[in-house]
Design a protein around this motif. Structure first.
Motif, PDB file in Angstrom:
ATOM      1  N   ALA A  12       0.845  -1.197   0.000  1.00  0.00           N
ATOM      2  CA  ALA A  12       0.000   0.000   0.000  1.00  0.00           C
ATOM      3  C   ALA A  12       0.879   1.245   0.000  1.00  0.00           C
ATOM      4  O   ALA A  12       2.063   1.185   0.299  1.00  0.00           O
ATOM      5  N   ILE A  13       0.266   2.353  -0.375  1.00  0.00           N
ATOM      6  CA  ILE A  13       0.950   3.655  -0.310  1.00  0.00           C
ATOM      7  C   ILE A  13       0.104   4.606   0.524  1.00  0.00           C
ATOM      8  O   ILE A  13      -1.104   4.677   0.327  1.00  0.00           O
ATOM      9  N   VAL A  15      -0.666   8.435   1.440  1.00  0.00           N
ATOM     10  CA  VAL A  15      -0.444   9.831   1.057  1.00  0.00           C
ATOM     11  C   VAL A  15      -0.763  10.683   2.277  1.00  0.00           C
ATOM     12  O   VAL A  15      -1.909  10.799   2.693  1.00  0.00           O
TER      13      VAL A  15
ATOM     14  N   ASP B  54      -5.849   9.829   0.585  1.00  0.00           N
ATOM     15  CA  ASP B  54      -5.408   8.752   1.470  1.00  0.00           C
ATOM     16  C   ASP B  54      -4.610   7.683   0.735  1.00  0.00           C
ATOM     17  O   ASP B  54      -4.228   6.678   1.319  1.00  0.00           O
ATOM     18  N   GLY B  55      -4.367   7.881  -0.569  1.00  0.00           N
ATOM     19  CA  GLY B  55      -3.517   6.961  -1.300  1.00  0.00           C
ATOM     20  C   GLY B  55      -4.181   5.629  -1.592  1.00  0.00           C
ATOM     21  O   GLY B  55      -5.380   5.446  -1.379  1.00  0.00           O
ATOM     22  N   ALA B  56      -3.394   4.730  -2.117  1.00  0.00           N
ATOM     23  CA  ALA B  56      -3.914   3.423  -2.493  1.00  0.00           C
ATOM     24  C   ALA B  56      -4.109   2.560  -1.255  1.00  0.00           C
ATOM     25  O   ALA B  56      -3.283   2.571  -0.351  1.00  0.00           O
ATOM     26  N   GLY B  57      -5.188   1.833  -1.199  1.00  0.00           N
ATOM     27  CA  GLY B  57      -5.436   0.947  -0.075  1.00  0.00           C
ATOM     28  C   GLY B  57      -4.691  -0.359  -0.232  1.00  0.00           C
ATOM     29  O   GLY B  57      -3.896  -0.544  -1.154  1.00  0.00           O
ATOM     30  N   GLU B  58      -4.919  -1.246   0.696  1.00  0.00           N
ATOM     31  CA  GLU B  58      -4.249  -2.539   0.640  1.00  0.00           C
ATOM     32  C   GLU B  58      -4.797  -3.356  -0.524  1.00  0.00           C
ATOM     33  O   GLU B  58      -6.006  -3.414  -0.751  1.00  0.00           O
ATOM     34  N   ALA B  59      -3.915  -3.972  -1.278  1.00  0.00           N
ATOM     35  CA  ALA B  59      -4.341  -4.691  -2.476  1.00  0.00           C
ATOM     36  C   ALA B  59      -5.010  -6.017  -2.102  1.00  0.00           C
ATOM     37  O   ALA B  59      -4.632  -6.650  -1.112  1.00  0.00           O
TER      38      ALA B  59
END
Lengths: 97, 440
Positions: A12-13, A15, B54-59
């Protein structure tokens, strides 16, 4: 049929901080340059300064050397404070290769 | 460069105007700045990040189906390459079962954060390490070494944030001290920097580290890393110091550099950008003293190079890692040499004359360096390749044969150590390895 289920390894990232908002228009604004003095910045950034000044009469573009230059200093808190204190509306950073 | 700002907590995109590399070379045609000036203006006014706050969540988990086990395995590998998660060699799909098995190598919670991996900023956890180790063909008993190496890698003192993206092709060097090395079959002897089915741990741990650098850190060639060559990056360098052959009075590297008590399992992480074999042995009727001294001069000669990336570690890092086989170390110790006296000799005899620095254009690099110590070093003639003899890393490792030593040229702003934390059930993991792989 065989099924394989596995983890996505890219993780995950988070921000934590938004990019700075853009200015609505350049006319009448104050623009600064932060240069690392690498990769022909000494030629390209002055050219860009001239282009901006030509295309947006009344704009104020600070000299390329208004702030400390070089990879060693442009990422420092001191340089960031100088940029903030200068009252610029936007900053162009160069050059990377 | 893609992801250049993500590791700072910003979204992994930015308002950038990119040009072919030719425009950044001396004497280039820079007229494209004029023809594409609108892109600069748009970057200041109209550009918006494509990423939510909040960016990318958990894949989610990934599923592939195949007509057979082999077919499913091939499809999984194809998918991982298509998603740019692989290194071109076969990968073990990190299934839940395999990752859970690897996680048996730690008592720490799987979600424990270790940091964000630069430059992309991927959130790095114990589970991330287990996933990478599963893909790399690893085993649970390797996990404590990988976790310690990742902790060191993500320590800002290591300089990894710069080196991940830089063109200088730095690769991490992980030196392991203490009993864990032999316990997990980590090579300290013949061929310790290469493949060895008898001691396979280093390849898996180093490959997992590389996969993390790429998959979480975004260090994809030409995209997230500008490394021109990327040498030694399939498995990086992971080996153990040959402590069984350390001469009496010679301290292990982890003790000398980081202050760990002798017998502590630990790692030390540095970065290198070159690897050179040095034929150090004499060829005729040298006395032991002549053989040792000539070998020392020859090694210093290899080090006397204008390694400008090495300036990054001039003050606090290392000019490189010198590996001496145990048999050589024993002989030299018998003649009175110590690790400290070897460092002093190499520091003194690897100095470069000011004239040679000037003709190679090195003063310009020295003068623009961030470090005052580096900038002021320009006055020294001959110029030492590092600020202090203490910066040289000397380790006893390599096959029991006297002919060669090995020099890993440094590109290492810091050298970071970490103690290795073992789970209570570690002995059971070693017993499982004995069952699976045969006796050590």
């Amino acid at each position: 049929m065989v099924t394989l289920e596995f983890h996505d390894p890219s993780g995950a990232i988070e921000v934590k901080q938004a990019h700075a908002p853009r200015v609505r228009a350049l006319a009448g604004k104050r623009i600064g340059f932060v240069s690392n003095e690498q990769w022909q910045a000494y030629r390209m950034l002055p050219l860009l300064k001239t282009l901006i000044e030509t295309d947006f009469p009344g704009i104020e573009v600070l000299p390329i050397d208004a702030f400390p230059q070089g990879n060693a200093v442009i990422g420092s808190e001191e340089t960031a404070a100088l940029v903030k204190a200068s009252g610029v509306d936007a900053v162009i950073i160069g050059n990377a290769a | 460069m893609t992801n250049a700002v993500a590791g700072l907590g910003l979204a992994p995109d930015a308002a950038m105007v990119t040009f072919p590399i030719e425009m950044f070379l001396p004497g280039s045609d820079i007229s494209p700045v004029q023809t594409r000036k609108r892109e600069f203006y748009d970057g200041l006014t109209a550009w918006r990040s494509a990423f939510a706050a909040d960016g990318a969540g958990e894949a989610p988990m990934i599923r592939v189906e195949g007509a057979s086990v082999e077919d499913a395995f091939a499809r999984a590998n194809n998918l991982m390459l298509a998603n740019r998660w692989g290194d071109g060699l076969p990968l073990w799909p990190p299934t839940r079962q395999r990752v859970d098995w690897i996680l048996g190598g730690t008592a720490q919670p799987r979600r424990r954060p270790l940091g964000t991996f630069p430059p992309r900023g991927g959130v790095t956890t114990i589970e991330s390490c287990a996933i990478a180790l599963a893909m790399a063909g690893g085993r649970p008993e390797y996990l404590p070494v990988l976790v310690a190496a990742i902790e060191a890698f993500l320590d800002p003192e290591s300089g990894s944030a710069q080196l991940q993206a830089a063109s200088g092709s730095a690769f991490p060097v992980v030196i392991v001290n203490g009993p864990i090395g032999a316990a997990i079959r980590l090579n300290a002897g013949f061929g310790c920097l290469g493949p060895d089915p008898q001691r396979p741990a280093g390849a898996s741990i180093g490959r997992a580290l590389r996969l993390l650098q790429q998959n979480l850190g975004g260090a994809l060639p030409g995209i997230g890393t500008m490394a021109n060559y990327g040498g030694l990056r399939y498995t990086n360098v992971v080996f153990a110091e040959d402590e069984a052959n350390l001469p009496a009075g010679w301290a292990p590297h982890g003790t000398e550099r980081h202050g760990f008590a002798a017998g502590t399992s630990s790692i030390s992480l540095a970065f290198a950008n070159g690897a050179t074999n040095i034929r150090r042995r004499g060829a005729k009727k040298e006395t032991p003293e002549e053989d040792a001294l000539q070998g020392m001069y020859r090694m210093a000669d290899f080090m006397r190079t204008p390694n400008m990336p090495g300036l990054a570690g001039y003050e606090h890092g290392t000019p490189g890692v010198l590996m001496l086989p145990g048999v050589v170390a024993q002989t030299m110790a018998g003649l009175g040499w110590t690790k400290a006296s070897i460092r002093e000799f190499l520091w003194e005899h690897s100095r470069i004359s000011a004239e040679h620095l000037r003709r190679a254009g090195c003063p310009a690099w020295i003068e623009i360096d961030a470090s005052k110590v580096v900038r002021e070093s320009i006055d020294l003639d001959p110029w030492p390749i590092t600020a202090s003899p203490d910066n040289f890393i000397i380790v006893v490792a390599g096959g029991g044969h006297p002919t060669n030593s090995y020099w890993l040229q440094g590109y290492s702003p810091g050298v970071v150590g970490r103690a290795i934390e073992l789970p209570a059930a570690f002995d059971r993991l070693l017993a499982d390895a004995e069952r699976d792989l045969g006796p050590r």
